[in-house]
Design an enzyme around this catalytic site. Sequence first.
Site, PDB file in Angstrom:
ATOM      1  CG  ASP A 117      -2.101  -0.953   1.022  1.00  0.00           C
ATOM      2  OD1 ASP A 117      -2.704  -0.944  -0.068  1.00  0.00           O
ATOM      3  OD2 ASP A 117      -2.394  -1.710   1.958  1.00  0.00           O
ATOM      4  CG  ASP A 176      -7.774  -3.424  -3.156  1.00  0.00           C
ATOM      5  OD1 ASP A 176      -8.186  -4.454  -3.717  1.00  0.00           O
ATOM      6  OD2 ASP A 176      -8.306  -2.967  -2.134  1.00  0.00           O
TER       7      ASP A 176
END
Length: 397
Positions: A117, A176
């Site tokens: 992330d 994602d």
Amino acid sequence: MMKKLLIAVCFLLINNGMLSAQNKSVKMSQLIDDQFKFADQQYKVLAKNVPADVMPKTYYEKTGKVETSDTKWWCSGFFPGTLLYIYEYTKDAEILKEAKARLAILEKEKHYTGNHDLGFMMYCSFGNAYRIFKDPSYKTTIDTAAESLSTRYHPEAKVIQSWNSSKKMAGPVIIDNMMNLELLSWVSDHGGDKKYKEIAITHANSTIKNHFRPDFSSYHVVDYDMKTGKVLQKITAQGAADSSAWSRGQAWGLYGYTMMYRFTKDKQYLKQAKSIAKFMLNDPSMPADMIPYWDYDAPGIPNTYRDASAGAVMASALLELAQYADKAERKQYLSAAETALKTLASDSYRAKLGENGGFLLKHSVGSIPHNSEIDVPLTYADYYFLEALHRYKNWYL
């Protein structure tokens, strides 16, 4: 299928009426100005509700408390990023001071390698900071973050591993992850090691191959054998079912391939983005107000939760995709994005000043399967809402 079509017709009529009664007639220039002026005041409320050494996550109306996270949480870049979008529009010195204070506590995470992330964490924050101010120290932070993210790349499997291995998954890669490729691509294009963009391209190609169904909906999680690249399973973590189309995941894919086309001009990415958009906009469960249910195949539609965050990400992505589309497609993408933004700016989704813990938008969904963050504000919903408003202002006004 017939049931889905009947449902679609019913709430098409309902939502068209709702939207026309609220923001449908408002000019986008006025709407954008109103939203940023509101955000400027509302985020000062949020800042006061969040201690200086942590970041906001969400707000629970029942308890009246803002939930926070440490800076390693995947959403940690969205609060400073949103503050920077507000400052860019309003030039409010108090907002800038708050943004810089939050950047300061986040900066150390440029070395983080615990998951995929880093793009969300460091590019949505320091990427915007460098874009606005051109401070070399911000670029150094971004460059370091790209190197940290690249350590999760597995050349044998040709993917960046999203989460660490567990008893349930050997090498999970989630849709994602497409969003984090922007960090890698940008750094390579701005003087960094060319390997970062090569990794981004390879990962994007593997994701096209393994994540998408024939209708261009996406699985949430593909589990790989990282030594061979063999796909072990295709499942969901946050969707309604392994075979369903989790709404925010579809938006991540749309945004990710649109962005990858920007960096590469590879037509396969543009084709992929347009195909994902076609699936999303034409699915019978998509409401006329363009805010998806939390899963396109969610049980109980239309009596289930919407996801404002999915609508905001989708709107921002469509505004960029329209830049690369022909006249008919451009009209469709702009219309859908504009409708979504007007819906999000309406009383149905946008909070009143001082309410909602200081967050802008209501009615997002984190993960229903985990009973986590259901029908609450989320930092990334606010972030992509304001990003989309900036894009509309810069590109279409």
